[in-house]
Scaffold this active site. Sequence first.
Site, short mmCIF file in Angstrom:
data_model
loop_
_atom_site.label_atom_id
_atom_site.label_comp_id
_atom_site.label_asym_id
_atom_site.label_seq_id
_atom_site.Cartn_x
_atom_site.Cartn_y
_atom_site.Cartn_z
N CYS A 204 1.04 -0.86 -0.50
CA CYS A 204 0.49 -0.04 -0.52
C CYS A 204 0.65 1.04 0.33
CB CYS A 204 -0.67 -0.15 0.92
SG CYS A 204 -2.50 0.10 0.80
N LYS A 207 0.71 3.79 -2.90
CA LYS A 207 -0.65 4.20 -3.45
C LYS A 207 -0.51 5.47 -3.89
CE LYS A 207 -4.44 3.85 -1.61
NZ LYS A 207 -5.91 3.34 -0.34
N ASP A 235 -17.30 5.54 1.13
CA ASP A 235 -17.71 4.25 1.61
C ASP A 235 -16.38 3.28 1.20
OD1 ASP A 235 -19.71 4.12 3.18
OD2 ASP A 235 -20.76 3.49 1.17
N ASP A 236 -15.73 1.84 1.95
CA ASP A 236 -14.78 1.41 2.13
C ASP A 236 -15.23 0.19 0.45
OD1 ASP A 236 -12.78 1.89 3.75
OD2 ASP A 236 -14.23 1.12 4.95
N ASP A 252 -8.72 -4.69 -5.10
CA ASP A 252 -7.54 -4.01 -4.49
C ASP A 252 -6.41 -4.70 -5.75
OD1 ASP A 252 -5.47 -2.77 -2.75
OD2 ASP A 252 -7.20 -2.69 -1.39
N ASP A 275 -11.96 -4.25 2.70
CA ASP A 275 -12.70 -3.38 2.50
C ASP A 275 -14.33 -3.94 2.78
OD1 ASP A 275 -11.06 -1.47 2.33
OD2 ASP A 275 -11.18 -1.83 -0.37
N GLY A 325 -10.63 -14.75 -12.81
CA GLY A 325 -9.77 -13.72 -12.87
C GLY A 325 -8.73 -13.71 -14.05
N ASP A 411 -11.23 -0.33 7.38
CA ASP A 411 -9.85 -0.48 7.91
C ASP A 411 -8.57 0.67 7.10
OD1 ASP A 411 -10.48 -0.37 4.75
OD2 ASP A 411 -8.99 -2.27 4.47
#
Length: 527
Positions: A204, A207, A235-236, A252, A275, A325, A411
Amino acid sequence: RRALLDHLGRLGIALWTGAEPVGVTASEVRLADGRSVPSAFTIGTAGARPHPWIAASGLPTEGGYVVVGPDLAVAGKPGLFAAGDCAHLAHAPRPKAGVFAVREAPVLLRNLQAAAMETPLPGRYRPQRDYLKLISTGGKGAVADKFGLRLDGAWLWRIKDRIDRRFMERFQNLPSMPPPRLPARVAAGVREELGTGKPLCGGCGAKMPQAPLRAVIAATTRATDDPDILSGPGDDAARIRIGEDELVLTTDHLRAFSEDPYLMARIAANHAMGDIWAMSARPKVALVSVILPRMRPELQSRTLAEIMLGAREVFTPAGAAVVGGHTSVGAELTIGFTLTGTVQHEVTTIAGARPGDRLILTKPLGTGVVLAGEMQMAAPGPVVARTWSQMTRSLGPAAEILGPAAHSMTDVTGFGLAGHLMAMLEASGVAARLELDRIPFIEGAADLAARGIRSTLFDANMAPLERMTVPNDPRADLLFDPQTAGGLLAAVPQERAEELLEALRAVGESAAIVGAVTTGSPRIDVS
């Protein structure tokens, strides 16, 4: 040998040669001829011996060791080399000793580089005829031998001690690799950005900063009149209604900070689920998004298999299924997940914190500074190991406890505790105070922060500082530290805070009451 035998005799040590041990107990060593030797402390030592797999490999061998020539290449196996104790030097057989292995290393390096470039192998290893053998005899004495000359005395011990210490010191403080040199002429700003040699963080810490991200989202995201889209600002996860059901969706991904794809997948999976858990939902379905570095097809398959194994080991116990995926090839490993969760009762958002609420944090802070320190070869191994262990810990048990009681929850990830708490305060229209002594930190993280080690995102994360009062304490810097797979931050009723904390600790969470929600415009006072 004669010198060593003399020392053994003077010390009263019996030497039995050709005695084969067949059993060792706490009080004796049993020999094949039926004798037993009383022993309260038994030490076993051994010389070099070939591993059985070498003989079964189909490689050319001599006495069980891989046969190589002066270039250390294995005959008939392009690109395959052997050095050290596993190798037999066909052109100049030598005993198995570390001095030969160490001096083979530069030759091996040159020839590996040449093999990678498909150019002729330049390196030739010509071992010395003999080497110095130094053996300590106790009492700061030593014996030595080279070219058959017998040497004995305390002065040899001093030489051996100096040699051994100098060798071991090379493993204590490993030198940092210098960054690549920049060209003489570069555009404005490049030298400031790249000339420091500081590596770009993963996780992270990689980011985009919070302020420009918010600005872009505000300018490009349009409000909708669709009653089935329930998402609120900040909102998460996104919230949608389908029939009678409410779902939450989030995505994410993490730029790899470890070469272990299995570990990275577990951390990325827990990070992505944060999240979902923060909104008191349950993970249901996961899609994988992977960027693999360039590698051979069989290595791609093995790497992807490790990623999928790590992901399933995290998602399956949480009740989520990996259903598909997307993969692509790029410059470096990146692992991401898109998740859909189901709402069981009522969603918990970042809005709703009330004055008087107590703030509970479920994981210690410091992952960003530890990962930055690890990339700079400055973080101790045990500190890194503790950090990895924390990042692989699921938020599920904590969410089950806090979700039904929390007025507001989020979080703590890339924007740090200060950034995520400020977002909660802005959405709720309240202020907060934090008690630095109550905030849990990863052991060793504050030491790294005190040494000036910072994550790439640290400076941008200090944006809330203008609405904060912060003491002059290295630990306060960790309030702005970007967290990967960080803990939950919940605003809970004051009367239930201790009860909830006790329940969290009962399931193994390193949780703490770190502060309280207060009245006033959004700001954070840290004491």
